[in-house]
Design a protein around this motif. Structure first.
Motif, short mmCIF file in Angstrom:
data_model
loop_
_atom_site.label_atom_id
_atom_site.label_comp_id
_atom_site.label_asym_id
_atom_site.label_seq_id
_atom_site.Cartn_x
_atom_site.Cartn_y
_atom_site.Cartn_z
N ALA A 117 0.84 -1.21 0.00
CA ALA A 117 0.00 0.00 0.00
C ALA A 117 0.87 1.26 0.00
CB ALA A 117 -0.93 -0.01 1.22
N LEU A 118 1.95 1.22 0.77
CA LEU A 118 2.85 2.38 0.84
C LEU A 118 3.56 2.58 -0.50
CD1 LEU A 118 4.01 4.63 2.58
CD2 LEU A 118 5.69 3.01 3.49
N ALA A 119 4.02 1.46 -1.09
CA ALA A 119 4.69 1.55 -2.39
C ALA A 119 3.74 2.09 -3.45
CB ALA A 119 5.22 0.16 -2.80
N GLN A 120 2.50 1.68 -3.36
CA GLN A 120 1.50 2.14 -4.32
C GLN A 120 1.21 3.64 -4.13
OE1 GLN A 120 -1.76 -0.64 -4.11
NE2 GLN A 120 -3.02 0.62 -5.47
N ALA A 121 1.23 4.07 -2.87
CA ALA A 121 0.95 5.48 -2.58
C ALA A 121 2.11 6.38 -3.02
CB ALA A 121 0.67 5.66 -1.09
N VAL A 122 3.32 5.83 -3.03
CA VAL A 122 4.50 6.62 -3.43
C VAL A 122 5.29 5.84 -4.48
CG1 VAL A 122 6.49 7.96 -2.62
CG2 VAL A 122 4.60 7.50 -1.05
N PRO A 123 4.81 5.82 -5.73
CA PRO A 123 5.50 5.04 -6.76
C PRO A 123 6.90 5.57 -7.06
CG PRO A 123 3.52 6.11 -7.66
CD PRO A 123 3.56 6.43 -6.21
N GLU A 124 7.20 6.80 -6.60
CA GLU A 124 8.54 7.36 -6.80
C GLU A 124 9.59 6.60 -5.99
OE1 GLU A 124 5.81 8.97 -6.01
OE2 GLU A 124 5.48 10.50 -7.55
N ALA A 125 9.16 5.81 -5.01
CA ALA A 125 10.11 5.05 -4.19
C ALA A 125 10.33 3.68 -4.81
CB ALA A 125 9.57 4.89 -2.77
N GLN A 126 11.62 3.28 -4.93
CA GLN A 126 11.90 1.93 -5.44
C GLN A 126 11.53 0.88 -4.41
OE1 GLN A 126 16.09 1.87 -6.29
NE2 GLN A 126 15.89 3.10 -8.16
N ALA A 127 11.70 1.23 -3.13
CA ALA A 127 11.41 0.27 -2.07
C ALA A 127 10.97 1.02 -0.82
CB ALA A 127 12.66 -0.55 -1.76
N VAL A 128 10.26 0.33 0.06
CA VAL A 128 9.76 0.97 1.28
C VAL A 128 9.93 0.01 2.47
CG1 VAL A 128 8.05 2.35 0.04
CG2 VAL A 128 7.40 0.12 0.95
N HIS A 129 9.97 0.61 3.65
CA HIS A 129 10.03 -0.20 4.87
C HIS A 129 9.34 0.61 5.97
CE1 HIS A 129 11.35 -3.28 7.53
NE2 HIS A 129 12.13 -2.49 8.25
N VAL A 130 8.85 -0.10 7.00
CA VAL A 130 8.17 0.58 8.10
C VAL A 130 8.79 0.13 9.42
CG1 VAL A 130 5.97 0.89 9.30
CG2 VAL A 130 6.00 0.75 6.81
N VAL A 131 9.12 1.09 10.27
CA VAL A 131 9.61 0.79 11.62
C VAL A 131 8.75 1.53 12.64
CG1 VAL A 131 11.99 0.21 10.97
CG2 VAL A 131 11.36 2.61 11.39
N ASN A 132 9.22 1.48 13.90
CA ASN A 132 8.41 1.94 15.02
C ASN A 132 8.04 3.43 15.01
OD1 ASN A 132 7.15 0.96 17.20
ND2 ASN A 132 8.81 1.47 18.59
N ASN A 133 8.96 4.28 14.65
CA ASN A 133 8.67 5.72 14.51
C ASN A 133 9.79 6.34 13.68
OD1 ASN A 133 10.72 5.78 16.38
ND2 ASN A 133 9.48 6.55 18.05
N ASN A 134 9.68 7.62 13.46
CA ASN A 134 10.69 8.28 12.62
C ASN A 134 12.05 8.25 13.30
OD1 ASN A 134 11.91 9.77 10.63
ND2 ASN A 134 10.81 11.67 11.05
N ALA A 135 12.07 8.36 14.62
CA ALA A 135 13.34 8.28 15.35
C ALA A 135 14.01 6.92 15.06
CB ALA A 135 13.11 8.46 16.85
N ALA A 136 13.22 5.87 15.04
CA ALA A 136 13.75 4.53 14.75
C ALA A 136 14.26 4.46 13.31
CB ALA A 136 12.68 3.47 14.99
N ALA A 137 13.55 5.12 12.40
CA ALA A 137 13.97 5.13 10.99
C ALA A 137 15.35 5.79 10.87
CB ALA A 137 12.94 5.87 10.14
N LEU A 138 15.53 6.89 11.62
CA LEU A 138 16.82 7.60 11.59
C LEU A 138 17.93 6.75 12.22
CD1 LEU A 138 15.59 11.18 12.51
CD2 LEU A 138 16.74 10.52 10.38
N VAL A 139 17.61 6.09 13.33
CA VAL A 139 18.60 5.23 13.99
C VAL A 139 19.03 4.11 13.06
CG1 VAL A 139 18.79 3.44 15.76
CG2 VAL A 139 17.99 5.71 16.38
N LEU A 140 18.06 3.52 12.37
CA LEU A 140 18.38 2.41 11.46
C LEU A 140 19.24 2.91 10.30
CD1 LEU A 140 17.90 -0.60 11.02
CD2 LEU A 140 15.83 -0.02 9.73
N ALA A 141 18.86 4.04 9.73
CA ALA A 141 19.63 4.59 8.61
C ALA A 141 21.05 4.93 9.06
CB ALA A 141 18.94 5.82 8.03
N ALA A 142 21.18 5.57 10.22
CA ALA A 142 22.51 5.96 10.71
C ALA A 142 23.36 4.74 11.01
CB ALA A 142 22.36 6.85 11.95
#
Ligand SMILES: *Cc1c(COP(=O)(O)O)cnc(C)c1O
Length: 422
Positions: A117-142
């Protein structure tokens, strides 16, 4: 004084124990006995008082009416879920096919339908993932992209979100170094360029979602940053997936990706209007590395979040969207109707509502509400359900922009009730 065990056997209190558990009902009984002892009630009425004191659920959280005029209010749980999301949460609450393929009778990837559903909502993204919150997204990326390396970030974007949560400290906690560039008000492309090198994990662009730098300022766009070389990670904060015409300065995921961001991170429970979640959207290779890292398991979301997020993405527009787009004329009409209903005890007033810590700093949303005597504030917060307003010029203002139209009646009843008990 009726004895505790006798009261607990009252059929109504016995029934309540089935939904609330014995301890909560017993606590209400003890409070009711205390009121009788202090002479506030007759012994005959003790069971009725205990019933009135029972909480609505065994969970400690109370549903409240948000009449603050702040659409995404962190202290009030940020975005309220849509009815579609609530229904999805209820459906997922028991055993569910979260990791099970019903057709094949075998294990299936967790969260596959919400990611679709997220990929469909944002076709500009090649891939998507979901984590606990944005802080977690930043921690994972870092952790995955910059551990032992540097994250290049403008001094104008060293953001504190609220309650002492600082993005730079969060990033450093993962074992990467921050390479601050530019000044508070001005950062140029050459500042980033001079700082980037072998040691650069990524360039981070953070949206200042709760403040604005105005005057003699300069910042570098994602498009320009993307020409330097290292991946650009854009923390857009609010979670808008596409541009929102009412908030032209608020970044959105699709535009950030089109401008060249390798990865976008965002919250699920701000302007997107869904549950607490961290969205990661971007390059296939980067998202795959994030998803495979052991830390991803510690940051994964539960089935209730997956259900609510998918229903937010696929279902009807959530309440935050409705509040944002409510017409001022309609809000004014509702305020006037409420004021008429409350006679001389409330006045319809024009107000200014805001998106809140969730984004669009400085944006004023014209709104309407009623003003009542300031002394009612505490009693309205103690009403069931609590009604939360804000004090302006010595009066309590109840702003209707974040209030469901169906809740106006609750506000009228609450004001009427607490005023006559004054
Ligand atoms: C709100 C916000 C965060 C934190 O998001 P959570 O989902 O609360 O973890 C991080 N960055 C920005 C720019 C934000 O606005």
């Amino acid at each position: 004084m009726p004895r505790t065990d006798v009261m607990l056997n009252d059929p109504r209190l016995a029934a309540a124990q089935k939904t609330l558990g014995r301890d909560l009902v017993k606590a209400a009984v003890v409070s009711a006995q205390q009121q009788v002892r202090e002479g506030f009630a007759d012994p005959d009425g003790a069971a009725d008082i205990a019933l009135a004191l029972l909480p609505a659920t065994a969970g400690g959280l109370k549903s409240v009416v948000n009449a603050t005029g702040v659409l995404v209010h962190t202290n009030l749980g940020r975005a309220p879920l849509s009815p579609a999301a609530v229904a999805a949460v209820t459906a997922a609450a028991g055993y569910t096919d979260v990791e099970f393929d019903l057709a094949g009778g075998q294990r299936a990837p967790r969260g596959r339908t919400v990611l679709a559903a997220l990929a469909q909502a944002v076709p500009e993204a090649q891939a998507v993932h979901v984590v606990n919150n944005n802080a977690a997204a930043l921690v994972l990326a870092a952790t995955v992209l910059a551990r032992g390396k540097e994250i290049v970030i403008s001094r104008g974007e060293l953001v504190e979100i609220g309650d002492g949560f600082r993005v730079p400290e969060l990033l450093e906690s993962t074992g990467c170094r921050l390479r601050e560039v530019g000044t508070t008000n001005r950062t140029a492309l050459r500042d980033y360029r001079n700082a980037c090198g072998q040691d650069t994990g990524f360039i981070l662009k953070v949206h200042p979602s709760n403040y604005r730098i105005e005057g003699f300022t300069c910042e570098v766009s994602i498009e320009e940053l993307a020409t330097i070389g290292p991946p650009v990670v854009a923390d857009i904060g609010s979670g808008l997936l596409r541009p929102e015409p009412l908030l032209p300065d608020e970044p959105d995921a699709a535009s950030a990706l089109l401008q060249g961001a390798a990865l976008v991170t965002a919250s699920g429970d701000k302007l997107l209007g869904g549950p607490q979640a961290g969205l990661l959207l971007g390059r296939e290779d980067l998202v795959a590395r994030l998803r495979r890292h052991p830390l991803a398991r510690a940051l994964r979301v539960d089935k209730l979040t997956l259900a609510a997020l998918e229903a937010t993405l696929r279902g009807p527009r959530p309440p935050v969207h409705r509040s944002l787009h409510a017409s001022v004329a309609e809000l004014r009409e509702r305020a006037e109707r409420l004021a008429r209903r409350l006679g001389g005890h409330a006045e319809a007033v024009p107000t200014i509502a805001r998106v809140g810590g969730g984004g669009a700093p400085g944006v004023e949303l014209p709104s309407a509400g009623i003003a009542v005597d300031e002394s009612l504030a505490l009693r309205l917060r103690s009403y069931d359900p609590p009604v939360i307003g804000r004090i302006t010029d010595g009066r309590l203002v109840l702003d209707l922009r974040a209030v469901e139209p169906g809740q106006d009646e609750i506000i009228a009843a609450a004001v009427e009730h607490v005023r006559t008990r004054a």
